[in-house]
Design an enzyme around this catalytic site. Sequence first.
Site, PDB file in Angstrom:
ATOM      1  N   THR A 135       0.801  -1.231   0.000  1.00  0.00           N
ATOM      2  CA  THR A 135       0.000   0.000   0.000  1.00  0.00           C
ATOM      3  C   THR A 135       0.835   1.283   0.000  1.00  0.00           C
ATOM      4  O   THR A 135       1.950   1.318   0.530  1.00  0.00           O
ATOM      5  CB  THR A 135      -0.914   0.017   1.253  1.00  0.00           C
ATOM      6  OG1 THR A 135      -1.431   1.341   1.466  1.00  0.00           O
ATOM      7  CG2 THR A 135      -0.155  -0.370   2.518  1.00  0.00           C
ATOM      8  N   GLU A 137       0.334   3.635   1.852  1.00  0.00           N
ATOM      9  CA  GLU A 137       0.502   4.081   3.245  1.00  0.00           C
ATOM     10  C   GLU A 137       1.914   3.800   3.761  1.00  0.00           C
ATOM     11  O   GLU A 137       2.335   4.367   4.769  1.00  0.00           O
ATOM     12  CB  GLU A 137      -0.513   3.379   4.151  1.00  0.00           C
ATOM     13  CG  GLU A 137      -1.865   4.056   4.235  1.00  0.00           C
ATOM     14  CD  GLU A 137      -1.828   5.437   4.862  1.00  0.00           C
ATOM     15  OE1 GLU A 137      -1.336   5.580   5.983  1.00  0.00           O
ATOM     16  OE2 GLU A 137      -2.291   6.400   4.225  1.00  0.00           O
ATOM     17  N   TYR A 159      -0.760   0.652  10.826  1.00  0.00           N
ATOM     18  CA  TYR A 159      -1.154  -0.040   9.593  1.00  0.00           C
ATOM     19  C   TYR A 159      -0.006   0.001   8.575  1.00  0.00           C
ATOM     20  O   TYR A 159       0.383  -1.015   8.004  1.00  0.00           O
ATOM     21  CB  TYR A 159      -2.416   0.617   9.006  1.00  0.00           C
ATOM     22  CG  TYR A 159      -2.757   0.123   7.609  1.00  0.00           C
ATOM     23  CD1 TYR A 159      -3.402  -1.093   7.421  1.00  0.00           C
ATOM     24  CD2 TYR A 159      -2.422   0.873   6.464  1.00  0.00           C
ATOM     25  CE1 TYR A 159      -3.700  -1.559   6.140  1.00  0.00           C
ATOM     26  CE2 TYR A 159      -2.714   0.413   5.197  1.00  0.00           C
ATOM     27  CZ  TYR A 159      -3.357  -0.802   5.039  1.00  0.00           C
ATOM     28  OH  TYR A 159      -3.649  -1.260   3.773  1.00  0.00           O
ATOM     29  N   LYS A 163       2.191  -3.249   7.098  1.00  0.00           N
ATOM     30  CA  LYS A 163       2.255  -3.580   5.669  1.00  0.00           C
ATOM     31  C   LYS A 163       3.696  -3.527   5.159  1.00  0.00           C
ATOM     32  O   LYS A 163       4.046  -4.241   4.225  1.00  0.00           O
ATOM     33  CB  LYS A 163       1.379  -2.601   4.877  1.00  0.00           C
ATOM     34  CG  LYS A 163      -0.116  -2.884   5.031  1.00  0.00           C
ATOM     35  CD  LYS A 163      -0.495  -4.127   4.254  1.00  0.00           C
ATOM     36  CE  LYS A 163      -1.981  -4.340   4.176  1.00  0.00           C
ATOM     37  NZ  LYS A 163      -2.366  -5.408   3.280  1.00  0.00           N
TER      38      LYS A 163
HETATM   39  P1  NAP Z   1     -11.342  -4.564   2.932  1.00  0.00           P
HETATM   40  O1  NAP Z   1     -12.549  -4.271   2.110  1.00  0.00           O
HETATM   41  O2  NAP Z   1     -11.197  -3.974   4.290  1.00  0.00           O
HETATM   42  O3  NAP Z   1     -11.226  -6.167   3.043  1.00  0.00           O
HETATM   43  C1  NAP Z   1     -10.367  -6.778   3.954  1.00  0.00           C
HETATM   44  C2  NAP Z   1     -10.621  -8.269   3.953  1.00  0.00           C
HETATM   45  O4  NAP Z   1      -9.751  -8.874   4.940  1.00  0.00           O
HETATM   46  C3  NAP Z   1     -12.057  -8.662   4.360  1.00  0.00           C
HETATM   47  O5  NAP Z   1     -12.437  -9.781   3.627  1.00  0.00           O
HETATM   48  C4  NAP Z   1     -11.888  -9.046   5.828  1.00  0.00           C
HETATM   49  O6  NAP Z   1     -12.849  -9.952   6.302  1.00  0.00           O
HETATM   50  C5  NAP Z   1     -10.532  -9.725   5.762  1.00  0.00           C
HETATM   51  N1  NAP Z   1      -9.925  -9.868   7.082  1.00  0.00           N
HETATM   52  C6  NAP Z   1      -9.708  -8.931   8.031  1.00  0.00           C
HETATM   53  N2  NAP Z   1      -9.163  -9.474   9.131  1.00  0.00           N
HETATM   54  C7  NAP Z   1      -9.016 -10.802   8.876  1.00  0.00           C
HETATM   55  C8  NAP Z   1      -8.521 -11.896   9.628  1.00  0.00           C
HETATM   56  N3  NAP Z   1      -8.056 -11.751  10.870  1.00  0.00           N
HETATM   57  N4  NAP Z   1      -8.523 -13.120   9.038  1.00  0.00           N
HETATM   58  C9  NAP Z   1      -9.016 -13.302   7.778  1.00  0.00           C
HETATM   59  N5  NAP Z   1      -9.501 -12.292   7.047  1.00  0.00           N
HETATM   60  C10 NAP Z   1      -9.511 -11.053   7.577  1.00  0.00           C
HETATM   61  O7  NAP Z   1     -10.012  -4.166   2.125  1.00  0.00           O
HETATM   62  P2  NAP Z   1      -9.830  -3.866   0.558  1.00  0.00           P
HETATM   63  O8  NAP Z   1     -10.072  -2.422   0.321  1.00  0.00           O
HETATM   64  O9  NAP Z   1     -10.547  -4.889  -0.215  1.00  0.00           O
HETATM   65  O10 NAP Z   1      -8.254  -4.061   0.407  1.00  0.00           O
HETATM   66  C11 NAP Z   1      -7.701  -5.345   0.096  1.00  0.00           C
HETATM   67  C12 NAP Z   1      -6.255  -5.376   0.549  1.00  0.00           C
HETATM   68  O11 NAP Z   1      -5.521  -4.355  -0.107  1.00  0.00           O
HETATM   69  C13 NAP Z   1      -6.042  -5.134   2.025  1.00  0.00           C
HETATM   70  O12 NAP Z   1      -4.946  -5.922   2.418  1.00  0.00           O
HETATM   71  C14 NAP Z   1      -5.677  -3.662   2.120  1.00  0.00           C
HETATM   72  O13 NAP Z   1      -4.887  -3.430   3.259  1.00  0.00           O
HETATM   73  C15 NAP Z   1      -4.908  -3.493   0.834  1.00  0.00           C
HETATM   74  N6  NAP Z   1      -4.960  -2.171   0.210  1.00  0.00           N
HETATM   75  C16 NAP Z   1      -6.128  -1.550  -0.006  1.00  0.00           C
HETATM   76  C17 NAP Z   1      -6.153  -0.323  -0.664  1.00  0.00           C
HETATM   77  C18 NAP Z   1      -7.454   0.390  -0.957  1.00  0.00           C
HETATM   78  O14 NAP Z   1      -7.404   1.578  -1.241  1.00  0.00           O
HETATM   79  N7  NAP Z   1      -8.584  -0.291  -0.949  1.00  0.00           N
HETATM   80  C19 NAP Z   1      -4.947   0.236  -1.117  1.00  0.00           C
HETATM   81  C20 NAP Z   1      -3.765  -0.444  -0.892  1.00  0.00           C
HETATM   82  C21 NAP Z   1      -3.768  -1.657  -0.248  1.00  0.00           C
HETATM   83  P3  NAP Z   1     -14.275  -9.445   6.911  1.00  0.00           P
HETATM   84  O15 NAP Z   1     -15.145  -9.193   5.718  1.00  0.00           O
HETATM   85  O16 NAP Z   1     -14.683 -10.585   7.737  1.00  0.00           O
HETATM   86  O17 NAP Z   1     -13.979  -8.188   7.696  1.00  0.00           O
HETATM   87  O1  F7E Z   2      -8.839   8.198   4.542  1.00  0.00           O
HETATM   88  C1  F7E Z   2      -9.104  11.677   5.634  1.00  0.00           C
HETATM   89  C2  F7E Z   2      -8.159  10.786   6.389  1.00  0.00           C
HETATM   90  O2  F7E Z   2      -9.779   6.176   5.629  1.00  0.00           O
HETATM   91  C3  F7E Z   2      -8.373   9.012   3.493  1.00  0.00           C
HETATM   92  C4  F7E Z   2      -7.205   2.118   3.077  1.00  0.00           C
HETATM   93  O3  F7E Z   2      -7.815   1.393   2.052  1.00  0.00           O
HETATM   94  O4  F7E Z   2      -6.121   3.580   1.508  1.00  0.00           O
HETATM   95  C5  F7E Z   2      -7.000   3.550   2.617  1.00  0.00           C
HETATM   96  O5  F7E Z   2      -6.455   4.286   3.696  1.00  0.00           O
HETATM   97  C6  F7E Z   2      -8.048  10.398   4.011  1.00  0.00           C
HETATM   98  C7  F7E Z   2      -7.183  10.406   5.291  1.00  0.00           C
HETATM   99  O6  F7E Z   2      -8.277   5.957   3.582  1.00  0.00           O
HETATM  100  C8  F7E Z   2     -12.301  11.449   7.354  1.00  0.00           C
HETATM  101  O7  F7E Z   2      -7.568  11.458   7.483  1.00  0.00           O
HETATM  102  C9  F7E Z   2     -11.026  13.011   6.573  1.00  0.00           C
HETATM  103  O8  F7E Z   2      -6.191  11.370   5.188  1.00  0.00           O
HETATM  104  O9  F7E Z   2     -10.543   6.786   3.299  1.00  0.00           O
HETATM  105  P1  F7E Z   2      -9.455   6.730   4.279  1.00  0.00           P
HETATM  106  P2  F7E Z   2      -6.714   5.851   3.890  1.00  0.00           P
HETATM  107  O10 F7E Z   2      -6.404   6.186   5.289  1.00  0.00           O
HETATM  108  O11 F7E Z   2      -6.009   6.607   2.824  1.00  0.00           O
HETATM  109  C10 F7E Z   2      -4.814   3.043   1.748  1.00  0.00           C
HETATM  110  C11 F7E Z   2      -4.037   3.109   0.459  1.00  0.00           C
HETATM  111  C12 F7E Z   2      -4.858   1.685   2.358  1.00  0.00           C
HETATM  112  O12 F7E Z   2      -3.982   0.857   2.142  1.00  0.00           O
HETATM  113  C13 F7E Z   2      -5.876   1.469   3.438  1.00  0.00           C
HETATM  114  O13 F7E Z   2      -6.115   0.080   3.629  1.00  0.00           O
HETATM  115  O14 F7E Z   2      -9.266  11.032   4.367  1.00  0.00           O
HETATM  116  N1  F7E Z   2     -10.423  11.827   6.294  1.00  0.00           N
HETATM  117  N2  F7E Z   2     -12.174  12.797   7.221  1.00  0.00           N
HETATM  118  C14 F7E Z   2     -11.190  10.836   6.754  1.00  0.00           C
HETATM  119  N3  F7E Z   2     -11.049   9.496   6.685  1.00  0.00           N
HETATM  120  C15 F7E Z   2     -12.032   8.722   7.226  1.00  0.00           C
HETATM  121  N4  F7E Z   2     -11.940   7.380   7.145  1.00  0.00           N
HETATM  122  N5  F7E Z   2     -13.140   9.292   7.831  1.00  0.00           N
HETATM  123  C16 F7E Z   2     -13.311  10.636   7.925  1.00  0.00           C
HETATM  124  O15 F7E Z   2     -14.322  11.124   8.461  1.00  0.00           O
END
Ligand code: NAP
Ligand code: F7E
Length: 361
Positions: A135, A137, A159, A163
């Site tokens: 990620t 992050e 987090y 990662k």
């Molecule tokens: P998500 O919607 O939060 O899905 C996370 C998945 O992990 C869910 O199926 C969740 O199960 C499962 N999980 C959590 N804890 C677990 C555990 N202890 N054992 C087994 N499964 C578990 O995340 P996503 O947005 O699809 O992202 C997929 C991956 O890409 C994640 O690793 C995330 O960190 C990474 N990532 C995401 C983004 C983004 O912007 N979306 C960007 C970069 C990297 P439940 O449904 O039971 O909660």
């Molecule tokens: O926040 C700001 C917050 O929680 C984005 C995950 O998928 O992407 C995700 O992480 C920004 C941050 O995503 C609120 O402070 C303002 O700066 O939607 P987010 P994230 O933290 O970027 C990365 C790539 C991953 O890997 C992660 O798994 O938005 N923000 N106000 C807020 N964020 C939240 N959640 N809620 C607020 O009210």
Amino acid sequence: MKKKKVALITGITGQDGSYLAEFLLKKGYLVHGIKRKSSQFNTQLIENIYEDPSINNRKFFLHYGDMTDGLTITKIIKKVRPSEIYNLAAQSHVAVSFQNPEYISNVNSFGTLRILESIRLLGLENHSKFYQASTSEMFGDDKKKSLNEKSTFHPKSPYGISKLYSYWLTKVYRESYNIFAVNGILFNHESERRGETFITRKITKGLSEIVCGKRKCLYVGNLNSKRDWGHAEDYVKMQWLMLQQKNPKDYVIATGKQLSVKNFINKCSNYLGIKLNWHGKGLKEYGKIAKIKNENSFLKKGDVIIKVDKRYFRPNDVENLLGDPKKAVKELNWKPKISIDALIKRMINNDLKNIEIKKNV
Ligand code: NAP
Ligand code: F7E
């Protein structure tokens, strides 16, 4: 007859897991997924696959497991013998990681270790390719420029650190044991399946509820934070593509464009026929309706519909993330199909539809 490819997806019940499962099934894979035991259903996003009689039981299989339970992970990998493993399972909420840092590390860091060690112990080094969901992050935001595969890491949350451990572990297992193991360093990607506590979905759902009279005001945190937002459907294709390359390499996947949280709100409001004006500063900042296309009994000019609330701030926030996907553009022919405007349209239309459905139940 050609043998079918077998994929194992951890995190299959999440946003990316569900899109990737659909994508791989269309490509003819047998898809296995690991889901957690929960007290309520957690399979909403894969229900369409599960209930499709042409797929279920023949091409799609679910196994109970948890990333903290190494024995079960090994048992599943031994039974399935996947040719491709996509490690998408994670505790993925950055803000929550400050509250549960030990658990987050156990799932996000040691969960990866459990899979990679299973591959090795089961002698699958030459059989199972491995994708790690890394990620943006991990970078943190001390940089002025856009970020690529050579940028330095400076994570700002538990987090991000959890990662980064998995990122290095993936590299180390690739280099030490010759496993085809890669990191996709993905920037934020969203969709109508995005969890409701992430900011984009919080905004599209919150504003949709406001225009339908279900809510008066949306409370958010850092409005100035900037992200490089794409659509998950485009991004899961790249996860697959990275495992189809001749050599295992890590790639940044991003759009190369960024937007602040405030501008994301402005775009969503515009789509809903509302022009917002912003007033105040810092914790006192708020968004007020300056113009509205369809004034109605519950929404009119002058209404304050966005307020800042300090509860949504993090102890440390990555404020500026912009990706440079040149390597993926060149080597993987990467080009996202879904623009930010199309993403917003899809997310809001879906949220409006859900409200309509609830109304009719
Ligand atoms: P998500 O919607 O939060 O899905 C996370 C998945 O992990 C869910 O199926 C969740 O199960 C499962 N999980 C959590 N804890 C677990 C555990 N202890 N054992 C087994 N499964 C578990 O995340 P996503 O947005 O699809 O992202 C997929 C991956 O890409 C994640 O690793 C995330 O960190 C990474 N990532 C995401 C983004 C983004 O912007 N979306 C960007 C970069 C990297 P439940 O449904 O039971 O909660
Ligand atoms: O926040 C700001 C917050 O929680 C984005 C995950 O998928 O992407 C995700 O992480 C920004 C941050 O995503 C609120 O402070 C303002 O700066 O939607 P987010 P994230 O933290 O970027 C990365 C790539 C991953 O890997 C992660 O798994 O938005 N923000 N106000 C807020 N964020 C939240 N959640 N809620 C607020 O009210």
